[in-house]
Design a protein around this motif. Structure first.
Motif, PDB file in Angstrom:
ATOM      1  N   LEU A  47       4.582   6.834  -4.138  1.00 28.91           N
ATOM      2  CA  LEU A  47       4.004   5.739  -3.359  1.00 28.91           C
ATOM      3  C   LEU A  47       4.213   4.415  -4.089  1.00 28.91           C
ATOM      4  CD1 LEU A  47       0.565   7.312  -2.314  1.00 28.91           C
ATOM      5  CD2 LEU A  47       2.693   7.283  -1.005  1.00 28.91           C
ATOM      6  N   SER A  48       3.885   3.322  -3.426  1.00 31.73           N
ATOM      7  CA  SER A  48       3.931   2.030  -4.095  1.00 31.73           C
ATOM      8  C   SER A  48       2.923   2.008  -5.236  1.00 31.73           C
ATOM      9  CB  SER A  48       3.602   0.909  -3.105  1.00 31.73           C
ATOM     10  OG  SER A  48       4.611   0.788  -2.129  1.00 31.73           O
ATOM     11  N   ASN A  49       3.213   1.187  -6.260  1.00 29.64           N
ATOM     12  CA  ASN A  49       2.256   1.042  -7.353  1.00 29.64           C
ATOM     13  C   ASN A  49       1.409  -0.226  -7.147  1.00 29.64           C
ATOM     14  OD1 ASN A  49       3.956  -1.074  -8.076  1.00 29.64           O
ATOM     15  ND2 ASN A  49       4.920   0.046  -9.753  1.00 29.64           N
ATOM     16  N   ARG A  50       0.530  -0.492  -8.086  1.00 25.93           N
ATOM     17  CA  ARG A  50      -0.377  -1.637  -7.959  1.00 25.93           C
ATOM     18  C   ARG A  50       0.393  -2.952  -7.845  1.00 25.93           C
ATOM     19  NH1 ARG A  50      -5.697  -3.149  -9.434  1.00 25.93           N
ATOM     20  NH2 ARG A  50      -6.194  -1.001  -9.996  1.00 25.93           N
ATOM     21  N   ARG A  51       1.444  -3.106  -8.647  1.00 26.42           N
ATOM     22  CA  ARG A  51       2.215  -4.353  -8.621  1.00 26.42           C
ATOM     23  C   ARG A  51       2.818  -4.588  -7.244  1.00 26.42           C
ATOM     24  NH1 ARG A  51       7.061  -4.866 -12.825  1.00 26.42           N
ATOM     25  NH2 ARG A  51       5.291  -4.973 -14.256  1.00 26.42           N
ATOM     26  N   HIS A  52       3.391  -3.533  -6.676  1.00 25.27           N
ATOM     27  CA  HIS A  52       4.009  -3.657  -5.352  1.00 25.27           C
ATOM     28  C   HIS A  52       2.960  -3.943  -4.280  1.00 25.27           C
ATOM     29  CE1 HIS A  52       6.962  -1.871  -2.185  1.00 25.27           C
ATOM     30  NE2 HIS A  52       7.174  -3.160  -2.372  1.00 25.27           N
ATOM     31  N   LEU A  53       1.791  -3.313  -4.417  1.00 25.67           N
ATOM     32  CA  LEU A  53       0.712  -3.539  -3.457  1.00 25.67           C
ATOM     33  C   LEU A  53       0.336  -5.007  -3.379  1.00 25.67           C
ATOM     34  CD1 LEU A  53      -1.582  -2.468  -1.585  1.00 25.67           C
ATOM     35  CD2 LEU A  53      -2.993  -2.285  -3.651  1.00 25.67           C
TER      36      LEU A  53
END
Length: 417
Positions: free
Chosen positions: A264-270
């Motif tokens: 899944l996307s990580n925190r940075r991408h979120l």
């Protein structure tokens, strides 16, 4: 698995090429040692190779007849040969082969296998050629189609810019720098307002430009600049280098944006792309519910059964979110057992229904997944924002407060108000 036809009568080269294509690139290589064997394979309607690698000198086809066979079958064909002769090379290239590679060094073999991979990847890539010369346009279109790119052509800048919305996966633009009404520099400026250099490779093209024009094009945002007098081989090599660079940048970006455990996307991408998605939806007056999820009593799983089981449980929840959420949803792992889900344009009642399906799937995990047997009851708590907050940070803050309420009121529930 993608199939590749290899026609090679030298056992050593057949073995080395097969190993490279199979082990390093994951292709299924089907070999023939004669032209007759290759013809028999191609007569089978179920055999649909993505490309053909052929030696020019075969026992029953000593003068390159194999090229005519594979070209007639509609296969992108790469010649891999120990024979070098200028006239032979020119003749073979004129038949429409992708390239003529010599058996002269290990680097040639590496180039060959990378070229096959490039050709296969090109089948899902769109290229746009912009040139007011019909003759030049036809030549370039033919070269790019032989390279398996999906080619779109435009005879004017205006026509090209109007076509952009209808092109699915544009990665390459070939742009003549001298055109009436709107020259290549103006088109380049318009393209760069829409696509970054790492999204679409723009290659300038000219039959007369000097070094000053080349430098100006590159400074204006072009990835490369090629003379129309360049050989077909140089032309395709330069295209390959630019497309390979885009692939590498995309891969690095993907690695930087993805959580390695769940995909899944990580925190940075979120807080980059997820936040941009949220703002776009809110500017269009769409509600955007945001959910904060947390596996109940996850620490107990790690403490009693170990981190390997804990990691598997996190992967299971990540896979569940991927499978059950709609395509436009944005799911991310924040860290540990904490997840966030953005649901663009989803009514609150539908959002609650979707998240209840996630809860139900997790509850069945000890029965459906052998690795999670013996865990007892598995539950997840969820906090859901209203979807009308100003930005993602505020929406996630509301979701976190409601997640805290879900935990404090017995867990295994969704709090949406």
């Amino acid at each position: 698995m993608t199939e590749v036809l290899l026609v090679e009568d030298a056992a050593f080269f057949e073995r080395v090429i097969r190993r490279q294509l199979t082990d390093q690139h994951g292709f299924n290589v089907v070999s023939a040692t004669t032209c007759a064997q290759a013809r028999e394979l191609l007569d089978n309607p179920d055999f649909k190779p993505a490309a053909a690698l052929v030696d020019l000198t075969l026992p029953d086809a000593p003068n390159g007849e194999i090229v005519d066979l594979t070209i007639a079958a509609g296969l992108p064909t790469i010649v891999f040969s120990g024979r070098f002769d200028d006239e032979l090379r020119r003749t073979v290239l004129e038949k429409g082969v992708v390239d003529y590679v010599l058996k002269e060094s290990p680097s040639s073999l590496s180039f060959l296998t990378t070229l096959v991979q490039r050709i296969v990847a090109n089948r899902s890539i769109d290229a746009l050629v912009i040139d007011d010369s019909r003759a030049d346009l036809a030549v370039i279109e033919r070269r790019l189609k032989a390279y398996q790119l999906r080619v779109h052509v435009a005879l004017s800048a205006k026509q090209a810019l109007e076509m952009l919305d209808g092109i699915e996966n544009l990665k390459l633009v070939i742009l003549d720098h001298r055109m009436p009404n709107m020259d290549g520099f103006e088109v380049l400026k318009a393209l760069r307002q829409r696509y970054g250099m790492h999204q679409v490779a723009v290659i300038g093209l000219s039959g007369q430009a000097g070094p000053e024009t080349t430098a100006r094009f590159l400074k204006s945002g072009a990835n490369d600049f090629i003379s129309k007098s360049s050989t077909p081989e140089e032309f395709m090599l330069r295209l390959s280098q630019n497309l390979d660079m885009l692939d590498r940048i995309e891969l690095l970006s993907e690695l930087a944006h993805r959580d390695p455990l769940t995909g899944l996307s990580n925190r940075r991408h979120l807080f980059a792309d997820g936040d941009a998605l949220y703002r776009r939806c809110r500017s269009g007056q769409k509600s955007v519910p945001v959910a904060a999820l947390d596996i109940d009593r996850f620490k107990r799983v790690n403490d009693t059964l170990g981190h390997e089981v804990g990691d598997h449980l996190i992967r299971y929840l990540g896979q569940t979110l991927t499978e059950l959420l709609p395509e436009n949803a944005f799911a991310a792992r924040l860290g540990g057992d904490e997840f966030c889900v953005i649901l663009p344009g989803c009514p609150m009642d539908e959002a609650v229904s979707l998240l209840n399906k996630v809860r139900d799937r997790l509850a069945l995990a000890p029965e459906s997944d052998p690795f999670l047997k013996g865990l007892g009851q598995l539950t997840v708590s969820v906090g859901l924002s209203d979807g009308d907050e100003d930005n993602l940070q505020n929406a996630l803050r509301v979701a976190d407060v409601r997640l805290y309420d879900a935990k404090n009121n017995g867990r295994n529930r969704i709090v949406a108000r």
